[in-house]
Design a protein around this motif. Sequence first.
Motif, PDB file in Angstrom:
ATOM      1  N   PRO B  89      48.942  19.764  62.298  1.00 29.10           N
ATOM      2  CA  PRO B  89      49.594  18.495  61.949  1.00 29.10           C
ATOM      3  C   PRO B  89      49.100  17.898  60.633  1.00 29.10           C
ATOM      4  O   PRO B  89      49.768  17.040  60.047  1.00 29.10           O
ATOM      5  CB  PRO B  89      49.238  17.583  63.127  1.00 29.10           C
ATOM      6  N   SER B  90      47.939  18.388  60.148  1.00 29.76           N
ATOM      7  CA  SER B  90      47.430  17.796  58.910  1.00 29.76           C
ATOM      8  C   SER B  90      47.969  18.493  57.652  1.00 29.76           C
ATOM      9  O   SER B  90      47.631  18.111  56.529  1.00 29.76           O
ATOM     10  CB  SER B  90      45.899  17.817  58.910  1.00 29.76           C
ATOM     11  N   ARG B  91      48.773  19.532  57.829  1.00 28.82           N
ATOM     12  CA  ARG B  91      49.354  20.179  56.646  1.00 28.82           C
ATOM     13  C   ARG B  91      50.509  19.320  56.120  1.00 28.82           C
ATOM     14  O   ARG B  91      51.263  18.722  56.899  1.00 28.82           O
ATOM     15  CB  ARG B  91      49.894  21.580  56.978  1.00 28.82           C
ATOM     16  N   ASP B  92      50.662  19.337  54.834  1.00 30.82           N
ATOM     17  CA  ASP B  92      51.661  18.504  54.168  1.00 30.82           C
ATOM     18  C   ASP B  92      53.046  19.140  54.275  1.00 30.82           C
ATOM     19  O   ASP B  92      53.328  20.141  53.616  1.00 30.82           O
ATOM     20  CB  ASP B  92      51.243  18.347  52.688  1.00 30.82           C
ATOM     21  N   ARG B  93      53.914  18.542  55.077  1.00 33.52           N
ATOM     22  CA  ARG B  93      55.246  19.123  55.309  1.00 33.52           C
ATOM     23  C   ARG B  93      56.241  18.835  54.170  1.00 33.52           C
ATOM     24  O   ARG B  93      57.402  19.269  54.214  1.00 33.52           O
ATOM     25  CB  ARG B  93      55.797  18.651  56.651  1.00 33.52           C
ATOM     26  N   ASN B  94      55.776  18.141  53.150  1.00 37.99           N
ATOM     27  CA  ASN B  94      56.631  17.883  51.976  1.00 37.99           C
ATOM     28  C   ASN B  94      56.660  19.076  51.024  1.00 37.99           C
ATOM     29  O   ASN B  94      57.507  19.145  50.142  1.00 37.99           O
ATOM     30  CB  ASN B  94      56.125  16.666  51.198  1.00 37.99           C
ATOM     31  N   LEU B  95      55.676  19.970  51.209  1.00 36.95           N
ATOM     32  CA  LEU B  95      55.550  21.105  50.290  1.00 36.95           C
ATOM     33  C   LEU B  95      55.869  22.408  50.995  1.00 36.95           C
ATOM     34  O   LEU B  95      55.326  22.685  52.071  1.00 36.95           O
ATOM     35  CB  LEU B  95      54.111  21.194  49.757  1.00 36.95           C
ATOM     36  N   LEU B  96      56.724  23.224  50.360  1.00 42.45           N
ATOM     37  CA  LEU B  96      57.001  24.551  50.902  1.00 42.45           C
ATOM     38  C   LEU B  96      56.726  25.574  49.799  1.00 42.45           C
ATOM     39  O   LEU B  96      57.314  25.506  48.718  1.00 42.45           O
ATOM     40  CB  LEU B  96      58.462  24.661  51.362  1.00 42.45           C
ATOM     41  N   CYS B  97      55.826  26.502  50.102  1.00 46.94           N
ATOM     42  CA  CYS B  97      55.447  27.512  49.102  1.00 46.94           C
ATOM     43  C   CYS B  97      56.015  28.862  49.514  1.00 46.94           C
ATOM     44  O   CYS B  97      55.655  29.402  50.559  1.00 46.94           O
ATOM     45  CB  CYS B  97      53.921  27.578  48.996  1.00 46.94           C
ATOM     46  N   ILE B  98      56.897  29.420  48.678  1.00 41.92           N
ATOM     47  CA  ILE B  98      57.498  30.715  48.987  1.00 41.92           C
ATOM     48  C   ILE B  98      56.653  31.821  48.373  1.00 41.92           C
ATOM     49  O   ILE B  98      56.452  31.848  47.156  1.00 41.92           O
ATOM     50  CB  ILE B  98      58.939  30.805  48.438  1.00 41.92           C
ATOM     51  N   VAL B  99      56.124  32.716  49.217  1.00 38.70           N
ATOM     52  CA  VAL B  99      55.342  33.850  48.705  1.00 38.70           C
ATOM     53  C   VAL B  99      56.047  35.147  49.062  1.00 38.70           C
ATOM     54  O   VAL B  99      56.880  35.189  49.963  1.00 38.70           O
ATOM     55  CB  VAL B  99      53.903  33.877  49.276  1.00 38.70           C
ATOM     56  N   GLU B 100      55.658  36.181  48.331  1.00 42.45           N
ATOM     57  CA  GLU B 100      56.292  37.473  48.535  1.00 42.45           C
ATOM     58  C   GLU B 100      55.826  38.129  49.841  1.00 42.45           C
ATOM     59  O   GLU B 100      56.613  38.644  50.600  1.00 42.45           O
ATOM     60  CB  GLU B 100      55.921  38.368  47.340  1.00 42.45           C
ATOM     61  N   LYS B 101      54.491  38.119  50.054  1.00 40.23           N
ATOM     62  CA  LYS B 101      53.975  38.877  51.197  1.00 40.23           C
ATOM     63  C   LYS B 101      52.753  38.210  51.834  1.00 40.23           C
ATOM     64  O   LYS B 101      52.189  37.258  51.271  1.00 40.23           O
ATOM     65  CB  LYS B 101      53.657  40.303  50.763  1.00 40.23           C
ATOM     66  N   GLU B 102      52.329  38.707  52.971  1.00 38.96           N
ATOM     67  CA  GLU B 102      51.267  38.112  53.772  1.00 38.96           C
ATOM     68  C   GLU B 102      49.981  37.912  52.974  1.00 38.96           C
ATOM     69  O   GLU B 102      49.353  36.845  53.047  1.00 38.96           O
ATOM     70  CB  GLU B 102      50.957  38.986  55.002  1.00 38.96           C
ATOM     71  N   THR B 103      49.567  38.935  52.226  1.00 40.52           N
ATOM     72  CA  THR B 103      48.300  38.826  51.512  1.00 40.52           C
ATOM     73  C   THR B 103      48.344  37.740  50.436  1.00 40.52           C
ATOM     74  O   THR B 103      47.322  37.145  50.108  1.00 40.52           O
ATOM     75  CB  THR B 103      47.914  40.177  50.861  1.00 40.52           C
ATOM     76  N   ASP B 104      49.518  37.448  49.900  1.00 42.64           N
ATOM     77  CA  ASP B 104      49.631  36.368  48.915  1.00 42.64           C
ATOM     78  C   ASP B 104      49.346  35.029  49.587  1.00 42.64           C
ATOM     79  O   ASP B 104      48.680  34.161  49.000  1.00 42.64           O
ATOM     80  CB  ASP B 104      51.027  36.353  48.282  1.00 42.64           C
ATOM     81  N   LEU B 105      49.846  34.854  50.800  1.00 43.00           N
ATOM     82  CA  LEU B 105      49.574  33.626  51.558  1.00 43.00           C
ATOM     83  C   LEU B 105      48.056  33.452  51.741  1.00 43.00           C
ATOM     84  O   LEU B 105      47.504  32.384  51.457  1.00 43.00           O
ATOM     85  CB  LEU B 105      50.285  33.711  52.915  1.00 43.00           C
ATOM     86  N   ILE B 106      47.404  34.521  52.186  1.00 47.26           N
ATOM     87  CA  ILE B 106      45.952  34.473  52.400  1.00 47.26           C
ATOM     88  C   ILE B 106      45.227  34.154  51.087  1.00 47.26           C
ATOM     89  O   ILE B 106      44.306  33.344  51.048  1.00 47.26           O
ATOM     90  CB  ILE B 106      45.442  35.844  52.945  1.00 47.26           C
ATOM     91  N   THR B 107      45.649  34.775  50.001  1.00 44.54           N
ATOM     92  CA  THR B 107      45.021  34.554  48.701  1.00 44.54           C
ATOM     93  C   THR B 107      45.134  33.090  48.293  1.00 44.54           C
ATOM     94  O   THR B 107      44.174  32.489  47.794  1.00 44.54           O
ATOM     95  CB  THR B 107      45.675  35.467  47.628  1.00 44.54           C
ATOM     96  N   ILE B 108      46.298  32.483  48.513  1.00 49.06           N
ATOM     97  CA  ILE B 108      46.472  31.067  48.168  1.00 49.06           C
ATOM     98  C   ILE B 108      45.637  30.182  49.093  1.00 49.06           C
ATOM     99  O   ILE B 108      44.973  29.243  48.639  1.00 49.06           O
ATOM    100  CB  ILE B 108      47.970  30.671  48.216  1.00 49.06           C
ATOM    101  N   GLU B 109      45.603  30.521  50.385  1.00 47.39           N
ATOM    102  CA  GLU B 109      44.786  29.727  51.321  1.00 47.39           C
ATOM    103  C   GLU B 109      43.316  29.707  50.893  1.00 47.39           C
ATOM    104  O   GLU B 109      42.634  28.696  51.011  1.00 47.39           O
ATOM    105  CB  GLU B 109      44.898  30.297  52.743  1.00 47.39           C
ATOM    106  N   LYS B 110      42.861  30.851  50.394  1.00 46.71           N
ATOM    107  CA  LYS B 110      41.442  30.954  50.015  1.00 46.71           C
ATOM    108  C   LYS B 110      41.065  30.018  48.870  1.00 46.71           C
ATOM    109  O   LYS B 110      39.896  29.669  48.712  1.00 46.71           O
ATOM    110  CB  LYS B 110      41.097  32.398  49.647  1.00 46.71           C
ATOM    111  N   THR B 111      42.043  29.638  48.060  1.00 49.35           N
ATOM    112  CA  THR B 111      41.717  28.731  46.942  1.00 49.35           C
ATOM    113  C   THR B 111      41.421  27.318  47.452  1.00 49.35           C
ATOM    114  O   THR B 111      40.821  26.520  46.755  1.00 49.35           O
ATOM    115  CB  THR B 111      42.894  28.610  45.933  1.00 49.35           C
ATOM    116  N   LYS B 112      41.890  27.008  48.673  1.00 50.06           N
ATOM    117  CA  LYS B 112      41.727  25.660  49.265  1.00 50.06           C
ATOM    118  C   LYS B 112      42.329  24.569  48.381  1.00 50.06           C
ATOM    119  O   LYS B 112      41.927  23.412  48.446  1.00 50.06           O
ATOM    120  CB  LYS B 112      40.252  25.365  49.549  1.00 50.06           C
ATOM    121  N   LYS B 113      43.293  24.949  47.554  1.00 50.87           N
ATOM    122  CA  LYS B 113      43.929  23.981  46.660  1.00 50.87           C
ATOM    123  C   LYS B 113      45.359  23.666  47.107  1.00 50.87           C
ATOM    124  O   LYS B 113      46.091  22.976  46.415  1.00 50.87           O
ATOM    125  CB  LYS B 113      43.974  24.561  45.217  1.00 50.87           C
TER     126      LYS B 113
END
Lengths: 212, 212, 212, 212
Positions: B89-113
């Motif tokens: 529930p604490s994720r911002d539902r105003n933002l949607l980030c389209i990534v190509e594949k699963e590992t890209d999602l993980i890579t972005i999560e790791k930045t914590k930005k």
Amino acid sequence: MSYPSTIQKLIELFSKFPTVGPRTAARFVFYLLKSSKEEIEELINSISNLKKIVKICSFCFNPFEPSQVSSKFGEGKGEGDLCPICSNPSRDRNLLCIVEKETDLITIEKTKKYNGLYFILGGTVSSLRKADVEKLRIKELQERIKNHIELIKEIIVATNPTTEGEATTLYLERVLKPYNKRITRLGRGLPVGAELEYADEETLGSALEGRK
Amino acid sequence: MSYPSTIQKLIELFSKFPTVGPRTAARFVFYLLKSSKEEIEELINSISNLKKIVKICSFCFNPFEPSQVSSKFGEGKGEGDLCPICSNPSRDRNLLCIVEKETDLITIEKTKKYNGLYFILGGTVSSLRKADVEKLRIKELQERIKNHIELIKEIIVATNPTTEGEATTLYLERVLKPYNKRITRLGRGLPVGAELEYADEETLGSALEGRK
Amino acid sequence: MSYPSTIQKLIELFSKFPTVGPRTAARFVFYLLKSSKEEIEELINSISNLKKIVKICSFCFNPFEPSQVSSKFGEGKGEGDLCPICSNPSRDRNLLCIVEKETDLITIEKTKKYNGLYFILGGTVSSLRKADVEKLRIKELQERIKNHIELIKEIIVATNPTTEGEATTLYLERVLKPYNKRITRLGRGLPVGAELEYADEETLGSALEGRK
Amino acid sequence: MSYPSTIQKLIELFSKFPTVGPRTAARFVFYLLKSSKEEIEELINSISNLKKIVKICSFCFNPFEPSQVSSKFGEGKGEGDLCPICSNPSRDRNLLCIVEKETDLITIEKTKKYNGLYFILGGTVSSLRKADVEKLRIKELQERIKNHIELIKEIIVATNPTTEGEATTLYLERVLKPYNKRITRLGRGLPVGAELEYADEETLGSALEGRK
């Protein structure tokens, strides 16, 4: 965020595979997640069969399937434990080629220039320290030679011409000396595709001496 | 001489893994042959569990384990099909980030930005041909946006800045236009470790414009 | 056998050239041995002209040919010592871009995204030790800024985003602080052709923050 | 912005050097711009001396300095045109080693395993087309052999074991056949540092046959 534990666990297991790091391991897992149920089952069955069906040759340590070996040999005598090479009567039993690992045996077989037997040493040594040397199948090698002492005429030490391979060769020459057999090494020279200019002096020197 | 069929079969299966060729596949098999029974079983169980335990998020297509998702969410409502990110529930539902594949999602999560939601597109296109475009989850993307049309304020197209990624972005911008949302791309610039001298003009131009 | 001393001498001189080792230097010499008399003379003349014709800009340290500079500027006033960029009245004198070396200036010019002046620092520092710092044109930089203190509005520190470049930036920021100018750096982000999956967290974080 | 014409000209000349592209050529020029007057003069003198001092051996085409050759030989007889190897009475005149280029000769000399004479062919052929073959010093080679027909016992064709080198060898064998000399090639085998597993079949086959 990290991966779910089921995925993380499998990434760790794949990371133990040779040449595989965590990133590649992750790609393996996502590949499997996209695979069909049938493909997954096929993979699991193949891995499972490996240990069930594949045996290790009792002479040379080469993995093989018993069904590969003609029934003429070994029937009822437990000699089914010999791989197709070792149980092939047309192989030259005067020659024993010591290789470091399974893929080296296959690589030599593919040249079709060798018709003797093999022995897979199971590794190389970087020193002659006991801990290093004990990882090799030295006792098994000595036993094989003793048991075939009259047949064997030449022992080819086919280790890599690397520092580790050389150290291993030196150690093997010492171990094999008492048997009074002809001990040879693979010839040094220029490989296909090499350029003289970049060859080291030892290699080029050998290529000159071995000219023909 | 070729490998025994059980080994050959497994070499073929491993050769289908991303980045794996037949030589590496053979090394995998010999690694497994040397592994203990317990290690083999652990691997088989982990592969087998993958499809049984891991689910694909019904919003973003991210793989997850249902046990990861706190019971507060989704209980009895079938919302257990949402991954930990989408059900947080604490994720911002105003933002949607389209990534190509699963590992890209993980890579972005790791930045914590980034604290918004994701959508895994499932690939890229090299052309706008129908056959190419149909491989992407375009319908699912359109559906997600329609269903959250009031929440979403910005759609980040986080494809790779490669030719394929650019083609995909162009296509997505066309597809997303009717929704009248702010569409952004990842910033271009010099990456850590880069050297100005080897930067292309477009990258360096962006780095100049984006100076701060 | 070694090379004749004339050849050996030239191999040594070429080996001092950046990126050139003795083997490449030898290839240079054999290339020259095969060149015609005219080609050799052309090379010697060009090298000889370099120091005679090329001047170093008295403001930014950029090498230039006096004939490049329009006679409207500098005539009879010794301002011929300014390079075409520094003597170009349409360049924005509010902006000063500090670069490490000559090729970085050229690389930035090629983007056509920058219209200010430059200053070539002459190197980078890996530490703030005096011996390191003294190799840079710090005094000259301070003097340029003091002399144009009212014109300059922004100083862009365009060092490489490498460890050395960062250390240099930190040092420059300390040196430049007293002048109370806006100090900026090149924007970080994903370069053209990059893949998200292999981007480091800092770069990807900057790319997310700098999205547009 | 482009480089001043003096710099641009020198970049172009350096770009013709083997292995040098425009970026490296630019680095060479900036290196020279930073060099002292004395260093530039030293370089110019060395390049200038090259053609003045270095001669090409009238037998083997090896570059040498006449002062290298002991005055005992050739004095007053124009034999000063022979390089130190060709004029060395202790070299074995029964052996003639044909190499592609100057650096190959040096590489072989460094092994100290060869004491015969050389002939620098001046290149390789990728086909037997006339245009290709005419670039080689075939006429000169034939002449040398004819003039020393009774001395020469073995001709070593020391081309690279590459496709081009092999094509050249085939052509030379045809050219040399009429002289009825023993023609040999450098030995094939595993070079120092090689790994069996990555050796091609031909190389490994040669290494097996050449074992000792």
